[in-house]
Design a protein around this motif. Structure first.
Motif, PDB file in Angstrom:
ATOM      1  N   TYR A   1      -4.792  -3.225  -2.781  1.00  0.00           N
ATOM      2  CA  TYR A   1      -6.070  -3.608  -2.175  1.00  0.00           C
ATOM      3  C   TYR A   1      -7.224  -3.046  -2.991  1.00  0.00           C
ATOM      4  N   LYS A   2      -8.151  -3.902  -3.356  1.00  0.00           N
ATOM      5  CA  LYS A   2      -9.321  -3.480  -4.131  1.00  0.00           C
ATOM      6  C   LYS A   2     -10.269  -2.628  -3.302  1.00  0.00           C
ATOM      7  N   SER A   3     -10.189  -2.729  -1.977  1.00  0.00           N
ATOM      8  CA  SER A   3     -11.092  -1.955  -1.124  1.00  0.00           C
ATOM      9  C   SER A   3     -10.802  -0.459  -1.171  1.00  0.00           C
ATOM     10  N   SER A   4      -9.645  -0.069  -1.645  1.00  0.00           N
ATOM     11  CA  SER A   4      -9.298   1.354  -1.693  1.00  0.00           C
ATOM     12  C   SER A   4      -9.638   2.007  -3.025  1.00  0.00           C
ATOM     13  N   ILE A   5     -10.292   1.295  -3.918  1.00  0.00           N
ATOM     14  CA  ILE A   5     -10.654   1.846  -5.232  1.00  0.00           C
ATOM     15  C   ILE A   5     -11.597   3.045  -5.112  1.00  0.00           C
TER      16      ILE A   5
ATOM     17  N   THR B   1       3.479  -2.899   7.077  1.00  0.00           N
ATOM     18  CA  THR B   1       2.628  -3.477   8.124  1.00  0.00           C
ATOM     19  C   THR B   1       1.167  -3.593   7.691  1.00  0.00           C
ATOM     20  N   GLU B   2       0.901  -3.253   6.417  1.00  0.00           N
ATOM     21  CA  GLU B   2      -0.439  -3.357   5.826  1.00  0.00           C
ATOM     22  C   GLU B   2      -1.485  -2.557   6.597  1.00  0.00           C
ATOM     23  N   ARG B   3      -1.168  -1.324   6.884  1.00  0.00           N
ATOM     24  CA  ARG B   3      -2.101  -0.390   7.530  1.00  0.00           C
ATOM     25  C   ARG B   3      -2.778   0.452   6.445  1.00  0.00           C
ATOM     26  N   VAL B   4      -3.651  -0.182   5.683  1.00  0.00           N
ATOM     27  CA  VAL B   4      -4.274   0.463   4.535  1.00  0.00           C
ATOM     28  C   VAL B   4      -5.205   1.587   4.975  1.00  0.00           C
ATOM     29  N   LYS B   5      -5.912   1.421   6.074  1.00  0.00           N
ATOM     30  CA  LYS B   5      -6.836   2.462   6.551  1.00  0.00           C
ATOM     31  C   LYS B   5      -6.090   3.754   6.870  1.00  0.00           C
ATOM     32  N   ARG B   6      -4.887   3.635   7.415  1.00  0.00           N
ATOM     33  CA  ARG B   6      -4.088   4.830   7.714  1.00  0.00           C
ATOM     34  C   ARG B   6      -3.673   5.536   6.433  1.00  0.00           C
ATOM     35  N   ILE B   7      -3.305   4.756   5.434  1.00  0.00           N
ATOM     36  CA  ILE B   7      -2.892   5.345   4.155  1.00  0.00           C
ATOM     37  C   ILE B   7      -4.091   6.023   3.489  1.00  0.00           C
ATOM     38  N   GLU B   8      -5.253   5.384   3.570  1.00  0.00           N
ATOM     39  CA  GLU B   8      -6.456   5.977   2.998  1.00  0.00           C
ATOM     40  C   GLU B   8      -6.816   7.277   3.706  1.00  0.00           C
ATOM     41  N   TYR B   9      -6.661   7.304   5.024  1.00  0.00           N
ATOM     42  CA  TYR B   9      -6.929   8.528   5.777  1.00  0.00           C
ATOM     43  C   TYR B   9      -5.954   9.626   5.357  1.00  0.00           C
ATOM     44  N   ALA B  10      -4.688   9.271   5.170  1.00  0.00           N
ATOM     45  CA  ALA B  10      -3.688  10.249   4.731  1.00  0.00           C
ATOM     46  C   ALA B  10      -4.025  10.768   3.332  1.00  0.00           C
ATOM     47  N   LEU B  11      -4.580   9.912   2.476  1.00  0.00           N
ATOM     48  CA  LEU B  11      -4.965  10.338   1.132  1.00  0.00           C
ATOM     49  C   LEU B  11      -6.116  11.333   1.178  1.00  0.00           C
ATOM     50  N   GLU B  12      -7.021  11.144   2.093  1.00  0.00           N
ATOM     51  CA  GLU B  12      -8.178  12.037   2.163  1.00  0.00           C
ATOM     52  C   GLU B  12      -7.894  13.334   2.913  1.00  0.00           C
TER      53      GLU B  12
END
Length: 148
Positions: free
Chosen positions: A58-62, A28-39
């Protein structure tokens, strides 16, 4: 709706997302959720999230992946490096960091393999006797002799 509730519970630090949840977030392309889970996740969640960010591309998650390189858990930092390589960080600094880190990982693996290979070997190194043990043995021998 259920995924939204799980994300809120993750933010409240009540649950950790499963691998299935992260797969759904990828689809579903919920990149912000994945980034939050990473942090903010535990080490298993962080590893899964780093791998997921590598799959999304996504380049924004670099920047978040660069922060994840210095994770305390070795598997998380390796997953972040793999994700950065999959995304294709064309930055000069990024490629230098990735290259240096991969060399560090390779050296660490070689060192571990060398230790495993030399585990059964016995070396002929002269060992100094401890003075306390020597004196203890001497006293023990003296006690065995009859007194005059």
């Amino acid at each position: 709706m259920l995924q939204r509730i799980k994300y809120i519970l993750l933010k409240l630090k009540l649950i950790q997302p499963s691998e299935r949840d992260i797969r759904i977030w990828i689809l579903t392309e919920r990149v912000k959720r994945i980034e939050y889970a990473l942090e903010h996740g535990n080490y298993k969640t962080r590893k899964l999230a780093a791998e997921a960010l590598g799959e999304t591309g996504y380049k924004s998650s670099i920047p978040i992946l660069f922060r994840a390189i210095n994770d305390k858990v070795h598997n998380v930092s390796v997953a972040a490096l793999n994700a950065l390589e999959a995304i294709g960080c064309n930055d000069e600094l990024g490629t230098a960091i990735i290259k240096k880190r991969f060399n560090w990982v390779k050296d660490k693996r070689e060192k571990k393999a060398k230790l495993e290979a030399n585990k059964g070997k016995k070396y002929k190194i002269y060992r100094w006797e401890r003075a306390s043990k020597k004196s203890f043995d001497r006293v023990k021998e003296q006690l065995k002799r009859p007194m005059r």
